[in-house]
Design an enzyme around this catalytic site. Structure first.
Site, PDB file in Angstrom:
ATOM      1  N   SER A  20       0.816  -1.213   0.000  1.00 42.87           N
ATOM      2  CA  SER A  20       0.000   0.000   0.000  1.00 42.87           C
ATOM      3  C   SER A  20       0.854   1.270   0.000  1.00 42.87           C
ATOM      4  O   SER A  20       1.829   1.382   0.741  1.00 42.87           O
ATOM      5  CB  SER A  20      -0.914   0.018   1.223  1.00 42.87           C
ATOM      6  OG  SER A  20      -1.576   1.268   1.284  1.00 42.87           O
ATOM      7  N   SER A  22      -0.629   4.109   0.773  1.00 43.87           N
ATOM      8  CA  SER A  22      -1.352   5.052   1.632  1.00 43.87           C
ATOM      9  C   SER A  22      -0.505   5.598   2.782  1.00 43.87           C
ATOM     10  O   SER A  22      -0.632   6.784   3.119  1.00 43.87           O
ATOM     11  CB  SER A  22      -2.632   4.400   2.160  1.00 43.87           C
ATOM     12  OG  SER A  22      -3.523   4.216   1.087  1.00 43.87           O
ATOM     13  N   LYS A  71     -12.650  -4.888   2.153  1.00 45.36           N
ATOM     14  CA  LYS A  71     -13.564  -3.789   1.818  1.00 45.36           C
ATOM     15  C   LYS A  71     -15.047  -4.165   1.897  1.00 45.36           C
ATOM     16  O   LYS A  71     -15.876  -3.338   2.245  1.00 45.36           O
ATOM     17  CB  LYS A  71     -13.262  -3.257   0.415  1.00 45.36           C
ATOM     18  CG  LYS A  71     -11.986  -2.435   0.317  1.00 45.36           C
ATOM     19  CD  LYS A  71     -11.864  -1.953  -1.112  1.00 45.36           C
ATOM     20  CE  LYS A  71     -10.735  -1.007  -1.323  1.00 45.36           C
ATOM     21  NZ  LYS A  71     -10.819  -0.377  -2.647  1.00 45.36           N
ATOM     22  N   ASN A  92     -14.015   1.782   2.187  1.00 44.24           N
ATOM     23  CA  ASN A  92     -12.541   1.851   2.211  1.00 44.24           C
ATOM     24  C   ASN A  92     -12.038   2.810   3.275  1.00 44.24           C
ATOM     25  O   ASN A  92     -10.831   2.967   3.445  1.00 44.24           O
ATOM     26  CB  ASN A  92     -11.968   2.214   0.833  1.00 44.24           C
ATOM     27  CG  ASN A  92     -12.265   3.650   0.454  1.00 44.24           C
ATOM     28  OD1 ASN A  92     -13.046   4.331   1.109  1.00 44.24           O
ATOM     29  ND2 ASN A  92     -11.651   4.115  -0.614  1.00 44.24           N
ATOM     30  N   ASP A 108     -13.675   6.139  -3.090  1.00 42.49           N
ATOM     31  CA  ASP A 108     -13.183   5.911  -4.455  1.00 42.49           C
ATOM     32  C   ASP A 108     -13.976   6.714  -5.495  1.00 42.49           C
ATOM     33  O   ASP A 108     -13.409   7.205  -6.477  1.00 42.49           O
ATOM     34  CB  ASP A 108     -13.241   4.417  -4.814  1.00 42.49           C
ATOM     35  CG  ASP A 108     -12.035   3.652  -4.275  1.00 42.49           C
ATOM     36  OD1 ASP A 108     -11.015   4.296  -3.962  1.00 42.49           O
ATOM     37  OD2 ASP A 108     -12.116   2.416  -4.157  1.00 42.49           O
ATOM     38  N   GLY A 134     -14.920  -3.313 -17.407  1.00 47.11           N
ATOM     39  CA  GLY A 134     -14.759  -3.954 -16.097  1.00 47.11           C
ATOM     40  C   GLY A 134     -16.032  -3.865 -15.267  1.00 47.11           C
ATOM     41  O   GLY A 134     -16.888  -2.997 -15.524  1.00 47.11           O
ATOM     42  N   ALA A 135     -16.134  -4.770 -14.302  1.00 45.44           N
ATOM     43  CA  ALA A 135     -17.324  -4.799 -13.444  1.00 45.44           C
ATOM     44  C   ALA A 135     -16.949  -5.207 -12.016  1.00 45.44           C
ATOM     45  O   ALA A 135     -17.750  -5.799 -11.306  1.00 45.44           O
ATOM     46  CB  ALA A 135     -18.361  -5.772 -14.025  1.00 45.44           C
ATOM     47  N   GLY A 137     -14.938  -4.120  -8.141  1.00 47.83           N
ATOM     48  CA  GLY A 137     -15.198  -3.136  -7.093  1.00 47.83           C
ATOM     49  C   GLY A 137     -14.963  -1.716  -7.567  1.00 47.83           C
ATOM     50  O   GLY A 137     -15.755  -0.802  -7.275  1.00 47.83           O
ATOM     51  N   ILE A 226      -7.679   3.720 -14.675  1.00 47.71           N
ATOM     52  CA  ILE A 226      -7.490   3.862 -13.222  1.00 47.71           C
ATOM     53  C   ILE A 226      -6.329   2.998 -12.726  1.00 47.71           C
ATOM     54  O   ILE A 226      -5.942   3.088 -11.573  1.00 47.71           O
ATOM     55  CB  ILE A 226      -8.779   3.603 -12.424  1.00 47.71           C
ATOM     56  CG1 ILE A 226      -9.161   2.138 -12.412  1.00 47.71           C
ATOM     57  CG2 ILE A 226      -9.928   4.447 -12.937  1.00 47.71           C
ATOM     58  CD1 ILE A 226     -10.131   1.816 -11.286  1.00 47.71           C
ATOM     59  N   TYR A 228      -2.625   2.393 -12.061  1.00 48.98           N
ATOM     60  CA  TYR A 228      -1.593   3.423 -11.870  1.00 48.98           C
ATOM     61  C   TYR A 228      -0.166   2.869 -11.806  1.00 48.98           C
ATOM     62  O   TYR A 228       0.782   3.630 -11.628  1.00 48.98           O
ATOM     63  CB  TYR A 228      -1.889   4.290 -10.638  1.00 48.98           C
ATOM     64  CG  TYR A 228      -2.083   3.514  -9.367  1.00 48.98           C
ATOM     65  CD1 TYR A 228      -1.007   3.168  -8.568  1.00 48.98           C
ATOM     66  CD2 TYR A 228      -3.354   3.124  -8.981  1.00 48.98           C
ATOM     67  CE1 TYR A 228      -1.190   2.447  -7.410  1.00 48.98           C
ATOM     68  CE2 TYR A 228      -3.547   2.402  -7.827  1.00 48.98           C
ATOM     69  CZ  TYR A 228      -2.460   2.062  -7.039  1.00 48.98           C
ATOM     70  OH  TYR A 228      -2.644   1.341  -5.897  1.00 48.98           O
TER      71      TYR A 228
HETATM   72  N1  LIG Z   1      -6.522   4.523  -9.115  1.00 43.09           N
HETATM   73  C1  LIG Z   1      -7.157   4.108  -8.041  1.00 43.09           C
HETATM   74  O1  LIG Z   1      -7.338   4.820  -7.050  1.00 43.09           O
HETATM   75  C2  LIG Z   1      -7.737   2.710  -8.049  1.00 43.09           C
HETATM   76  C3  LIG Z   1      -8.760   2.401  -7.131  1.00 43.09           C
HETATM   77  C4  LIG Z   1      -9.276   1.074  -7.149  1.00 43.09           C
HETATM   78  C5  LIG Z   1      -8.766   0.141  -8.060  1.00 43.09           C
HETATM   79  N2  LIG Z   1      -7.772   0.513  -8.918  1.00 43.09           N
HETATM   80  C6  LIG Z   1      -7.255  -0.445  -9.904  1.00 43.09           C
HETATM   81  O2  LIG Z   1      -8.345  -0.924 -10.682  1.00 43.09           O
HETATM   82  C7  LIG Z   1      -8.142  -2.271 -11.088  1.00 43.09           C
HETATM   83  C8  LIG Z   1      -9.370  -3.118 -10.739  1.00 43.09           C
HETATM   84  O3  LIG Z   1      -9.567  -3.105  -9.334  1.00 43.09           O
HETATM   85  P1  LIG Z   1     -10.865  -3.814  -8.679  1.00 43.09           P
HETATM   86  O4  LIG Z   1     -10.748  -3.605  -7.209  1.00 43.09           O
HETATM   87  O5  LIG Z   1     -12.109  -3.424  -9.383  1.00 43.09           O
HETATM   88  O6  LIG Z   1     -10.551  -5.364  -9.006  1.00 43.09           O
HETATM   89  P2  LIG Z   1     -11.598  -6.571  -9.149  1.00 43.09           P
HETATM   90  O7  LIG Z   1     -12.803  -6.322  -8.298  1.00 43.09           O
HETATM   91  O8  LIG Z   1     -10.796  -7.797  -8.921  1.00 43.09           O
HETATM   92  O9  LIG Z   1     -12.072  -6.517 -10.702  1.00 43.09           O
HETATM   93  C9  LIG Z   1     -11.166  -6.800 -11.733  1.00 43.09           C
HETATM   94  C10 LIG Z   1     -11.808  -6.515 -13.082  1.00 43.09           C
HETATM   95  O10 LIG Z   1     -10.843  -6.756 -14.121  1.00 43.09           O
HETATM   96  C11 LIG Z   1     -11.353  -7.729 -15.036  1.00 43.09           C
HETATM   97  N3  LIG Z   1     -10.256  -8.572 -15.511  1.00 43.09           N
HETATM   98  C12 LIG Z   1      -9.226  -9.071 -14.791  1.00 43.09           C
HETATM   99  N4  LIG Z   1      -8.402  -9.805 -15.587  1.00 43.09           N
HETATM  100  C13 LIG Z   1      -8.940  -9.775 -16.837  1.00 43.09           C
HETATM  101  C14 LIG Z   1      -8.561 -10.327 -18.085  1.00 43.09           C
HETATM  102  N5  LIG Z   1      -7.465 -11.073 -18.217  1.00 43.09           N
HETATM  103  N6  LIG Z   1      -9.343 -10.073 -19.172  1.00 43.09           N
HETATM  104  C15 LIG Z   1     -10.459  -9.295 -19.058  1.00 43.09           C
HETATM  105  N7  LIG Z   1     -10.868  -8.748 -17.886  1.00 43.09           N
HETATM  106  C16 LIG Z   1     -10.124  -8.980 -16.794  1.00 43.09           C
HETATM  107  C17 LIG Z   1     -12.354  -8.522 -14.238  1.00 43.09           C
HETATM  108  O11 LIG Z   1     -13.253  -9.183 -15.083  1.00 43.09           O
HETATM  109  P3  LIG Z   1     -14.096 -10.463 -14.567  1.00 43.09           P
HETATM  110  O12 LIG Z   1     -15.270  -9.925 -13.812  1.00 43.09           O
HETATM  111  O13 LIG Z   1     -14.451 -11.177 -15.811  1.00 43.09           O
HETATM  112  O14 LIG Z   1     -13.155 -11.263 -13.672  1.00 43.09           O
HETATM  113  C18 LIG Z   1     -13.003  -7.407 -13.414  1.00 43.09           C
HETATM  114  O15 LIG Z   1     -13.923  -6.691 -14.200  1.00 43.09           O
HETATM  115  C19 LIG Z   1      -6.852  -2.707 -10.392  1.00 43.09           C
HETATM  116  O16 LIG Z   1      -5.799  -2.584 -11.318  1.00 43.09           O
HETATM  117  C20 LIG Z   1      -6.676  -1.719  -9.266  1.00 43.09           C
HETATM  118  O17 LIG Z   1      -5.323  -1.511  -8.907  1.00 43.09           O
HETATM  119  C21 LIG Z   1      -7.259   1.769  -8.951  1.00 43.09           C
END
Ligand SMILES: NC(=O)c1ccc[n+]([C@@H]2O[C@H](COP(=O)([O-])OP(=O)(O)OC[C@H]3O[C@@H](n4cnc5c(N)ncnc54)[C@H](OP(=O)(O)O)[C@@H]3O)[C@@H](O)[C@H]2O)c1
Length: 287
Positions: A20, A22, A71, A92, A108, A134-135, A137, A226, A228
């Protein structure tokens, strides 16, 4: 940093938590404001989350952030969850109130909105449908932010259709229509869109890249990633080549920390160029 007998405490709970950023973020703001406070990493196993959260007021903590895998589970532990976090389905940030109760929120959506406002000020909810890849969190927080800003149509693409259906079922409103599409339809989905946001983990270090043909997306539409790490993903590089305004994921990460800092330490803080530069230096992967 100097710890005194009156130092105000906050931290981040995760398992693991060593990755992290943070502590660096809040440490920067504590230095900048000169507040007598400390923000520490708290590695807590999933089976101990309830006991750990209940211990926060006992130990004098002002609150904490939560990261993977807590979370969703923490939502059922805290005493109050605000309506926004309830809709997103995850918290969070926890603020301990003077009576020792725990209030949970999700920052977020705030982080996403503030970053978009700052990095793509020309974007408006009325600019056109928003394409969300994506779908998970993060997608839920982004959709709530866009819906609350007044976006009338959200076009969602996700590998697992069922997950997208669940998100659409939870988050569609009379004002915001959410449609679900497959990756094969991406070219048609991008047509006349006003915004494209990647919320999948594709493009993140260690994951496959996200290669998109952006030719059907209007060039005025901002492209937000998103992810980073790295900051400049293949998606953002392609968007830059096509002349889109681009928005990276660091700003969302930084802005989402602001409400927590204010809740625990009582002072509002800003995302400055100095903070961005300091955090950029820490973005090499941590093991
Ligand atoms: N900038 C910020 O402040 C911030 C905040 C939160 C998250 N993030 C980033 O956002 C990303 C997602 O986070 P999350 O918490 O939402 O994760 P999550 O709940 O695990 O969701 C992951 C998403 O990515 C898709 N995915 C993963 N591998 C894939 C692949 N090989 N092909 C196609 N789709 C794929 C998943 O699809 P399925 O549903 O089909 O598995 C799902 O929609 C991470 O990289 C995280 O670091 C950034």
């Amino acid at each position: 940093m100097k710890i005194t007998g009156t130092t105000r405490l906050a931290g981040i709970i995760g398992w693991p938590v060593s990755h992290s950023r943070s502590p660096l973020l809040h440490g920067f703001w504590l230095d900048e404001t000169g507040i007598d406070g400390a923000y520490v990493p708290l590695p807590v196993k999933p089976e101990h989350i309830e006991r750990a959260l209940r211990a926060l007021p006992v130990l004098g903590f002002r609150g904490c952030n939560l990261t993977v895998p807590h979370k969703q589970t923490a939502l059922a532990v805290v005493d109050r969850v605000d309506p926004l976090a309830r809709r997103i389905g995850a918290i969070n940030t926890i603020v301990v109130t003077p009576d020792g109760s725990l209030g949970g929120t999700n920052t977020d959506a705030f982080g996403f909105r503030e970053n978009l406002r700052e990095a793509a000020p020309q974007w408006k909810p009325s600019s056109g449908p928003a394409v969300i890849l994506g779908a998970g969190g993060a997608a839920r927080a982004v959709i709530v932010a866009l819906s609350d800003a007044g976006t009338a149509e959200i076009r969602m693409i996700n590998r697992t259709r069922k997950r997208a259906e669940a998100v659409a079922g939870d988050l569609a409103t009379p004002q915001t229509r959410i449609t679900i599409h497959s990756w094969e339809e991406v070219s048609a989905v991008q047509r006349q869109a006003g915004l494209l946001v990647n919320t999948t983990s594709l493009g993140m270090v260690g994951e496959p890249p996200l290669i998109l043909d952006l030719s059907s997306l209007p060039s005025s539409a901002p492209v937000v990633d998103i992810v980073y790490i790295p900051l400049e993903t293949e998606l953002l590089a392609a968007a830059r080549r096509h002349g889109h305004p681009v928005v990276d994921g660091l700003g969302m990460l930084l802005h989402q920390g602001r409400p927590g800092f204010e809740g625990w330490f009582g002072e509002s803080v800003q995302v400055t160029e100095r903070l961005r530069t300091a955090m950029l230096a820490t973005l090499a992967p941590v093991r």
